[in-house]
Design a protein around this motif. Structure first.
Motif, PDB file in Angstrom:
ATOM      1  N   UNK A  22      -2.562 -15.508   8.422  1.00  0.00           N
ATOM      2  CA  UNK A  22      -3.286 -14.935   7.377  1.00  0.00           C
ATOM      3  C   UNK A  22      -3.821 -13.549   7.602  1.00  0.00           C
ATOM      4  N   UNK A  23      -4.579 -13.566   8.849  1.00  0.00           N
ATOM      5  CA  UNK A  23      -5.049 -12.068   9.305  1.00  0.00           C
ATOM      6  C   UNK A  23      -4.047 -11.062   9.647  1.00  0.00           C
ATOM      7  N   UNK A  24      -2.854 -11.714  10.174  1.00  0.00           N
ATOM      8  CA  UNK A  24      -1.931 -10.762  10.561  1.00  0.00           C
ATOM      9  C   UNK A  24      -1.361 -10.066   9.140  1.00  0.00           C
ATOM     10  N   UNK A  25      -1.004 -10.840   8.418  1.00  0.00           N
ATOM     11  CA  UNK A  25      -0.408 -10.467   7.022  1.00  0.00           C
ATOM     12  C   UNK A  25      -1.480  -9.820   6.283  1.00  0.00           C
ATOM     13  N   UNK A  26      -2.830  -9.883   6.288  1.00  0.00           N
ATOM     14  CA  UNK A  26      -3.622  -9.040   5.588  1.00  0.00           C
ATOM     15  C   UNK A  26      -3.595  -7.646   6.454  1.00  0.00           C
ATOM     16  N   UNK A  27      -3.789  -7.569   7.462  1.00  0.00           N
ATOM     17  CA  UNK A  27      -3.417  -6.426   8.397  1.00  0.00           C
ATOM     18  C   UNK A  27      -2.198  -5.627   8.174  1.00  0.00           C
ATOM     19  N   UNK A  28      -1.290  -6.396   7.919  1.00  0.00           N
ATOM     20  CA  UNK A  28       0.089  -5.417   7.527  1.00  0.00           C
ATOM     21  C   UNK A  28       0.212  -5.179   6.073  1.00  0.00           C
ATOM     22  N   UNK A  29      -0.744  -6.003   5.209  1.00  0.00           N
ATOM     23  CA  UNK A  29      -0.798  -5.308   3.787  1.00  0.00           C
ATOM     24  C   UNK A  29      -1.807  -4.212   3.592  1.00  0.00           C
ATOM     25  N   UNK A  30      -2.738  -3.935   4.488  1.00  0.00           N
ATOM     26  CA  UNK A  30      -3.914  -3.191   4.130  1.00  0.00           C
ATOM     27  C   UNK A  30      -3.620  -1.889   3.614  1.00  0.00           C
ATOM     28  N   UNK A  31      -2.484  -1.550   4.238  1.00  0.00           N
ATOM     29  CA  UNK A  31      -2.154   0.183   3.782  1.00  0.00           C
ATOM     30  C   UNK A  31      -1.310   0.007   2.248  1.00  0.00           C
ATOM     31  N   UNK A  32      -1.254  -1.119   1.744  1.00  0.00           N
ATOM     32  CA  UNK A  32      -0.273  -1.100   0.632  1.00  0.00           C
ATOM     33  C   UNK A  32       1.124  -0.684   0.868  1.00  0.00           C
ATOM     34  N   UNK A  33       1.634  -1.321   1.994  1.00  0.00           N
ATOM     35  CA  UNK A  33       3.171  -0.600   2.411  1.00  0.00           C
ATOM     36  C   UNK A  33       4.194  -0.855   1.338  1.00  0.00           C
ATOM     37  N   UNK A  34       5.206  -0.064   1.257  1.00  0.00           N
ATOM     38  CA  UNK A  34       6.103  -0.413   0.278  1.00  0.00           C
ATOM     39  C   UNK A  34       7.184  -1.438   0.807  1.00  0.00           C
ATOM     40  N   UNK A  35       7.070  -1.563   1.933  1.00  0.00           N
ATOM     41  CA  UNK A  35       7.838  -2.710   2.927  1.00  0.00           C
ATOM     42  C   UNK A  35       7.327  -3.456   3.777  1.00  0.00           C
TER      43      UNK A  35
END
Ligand code: ADP
Length: 254
Positions: free
Chosen positions: A140-153
């Motif tokens: 869950x932390x890894x997913x939060x980290x990946x989403x933190x910049x609001x990536x488009x992909x």
């Protein structure tokens, strides 16, 4: 129709060892789409993801991701099977990291980080270190980290493969909620038929030696997909369709 966020056109990838990992692969990912790559081990799923992420180059053909290039590196979030958290940093700092690298100070990043931690049930764990967390929480932390910049992909390489089945199903549901809450496309690598059906709008079935896309299966069930979707006749039908396709893919791989 706007151009796809990501496209591969007639791509080959041959490694220095001589292995032809991909041959003639063409595929695309549109904005906001959830697409899975499904196939047996060694069919080139991770190689596709690495090419898309710009971590490797094709031997032949074209990989294009204009929207991501325009957004710079923050346009893509990466999640691997291993959560790859910084062991010495707490949960907050792990999630902040991509923003920090992009020059966003802690105080400015805090609301975004806190909102993601709350959404992922990690609000009470902001000061915890990775070793204090379960495998599911680390992911869950890894997913939060990946989403933190609001990536488009979001590019995800078998992120839940090492988790127990119950945790995996829970994280599947959380991932779909996240995907519906914020506009982003997801390219998701898995070798699980059921996971591919539960999550995806479209599944690209790959075969090995050489790795190639052998079939595309649309999963037409509407979203949101509650856990009960796994008991629905439409789920069973899609699993049967996809399993049959995978069998053909494996039969034609030597
Ligand atoms: P998958 O993700 O579907 O399991 P991979 O993309 O990891 O497949 O690998 C595809 C093929 O390429 C495999 O035969 C693998 O052994 C080979 N391969 C992957 N990476 C490398 C590399 N860096 N050097 C040589 N061969 C590689």
């Amino acid at each position: 129709m706007p151009p796809p966020l990501i496209s591969l056109h007639d791509v080959d990838k041959r490694f220095a060892s001589g292995t032809l990992a991909l041959q003639g692969v063409s595929l695309s990912l549109n904005a906001g789409e959830f697409v899975s790559l499904l196939g047996p081990s060694g069919c080139g799923k991770s190689t596709v993801l690495r090419l898309v992420a710009g971590l490797d180059q094709p031997t032949r053909g074209v990989v294009s991701a204009p929207a991501l290039d325009a957004a710079g590196k923050v346009g893509t979030g990466l999640v691997f099977q291993d959560a790859t958290l910084l062991p010495w940093a707490d949960v907050f700092d792990n999630v902040w990291l991509p923003l920090r690298l992009a020059g966003v100070p802690r105080a400015e990043a805090a609301p975004r980080v806190a909102a993601l931690l709350a959404e992922m049930g990690l609000a009470d764990f902001a000061s915890a270190h990775p070793w204090e967390l379960s495998g599911g929480m680390r992911m869950r932390v890894a997913i939060a980290r990946a989403r933190v910049t609001r990536p488009s992909v979001l590019l995800m390489d078998e992120p839940f493969a090492a988790l127990d089945e119950i945790t995996r199903q829970r994280l599947n549901g959380e991932l779909l909620s996240a995907w519906q809450a914020e506009p982003m496309a997801v390219m998701f690598v898995t070798h699980s038929v059921m996971e591919a059906v539960y999550l995806s709008q479209r599944v690209l079935v790959m075969g090995a030696r050489p790795g190639r896309v052998v079939d595309t299966v649309m999963i037409d069930a509407p979203f949101p997909r509650p856990p009960g979707f796994r008991n629905a006749p439409a789920f069973a039908a899609a699993c049967a369709r996809l399993s049959a396709s995978l069998e053909v893919a494996m039969a034609t791989s030597d």
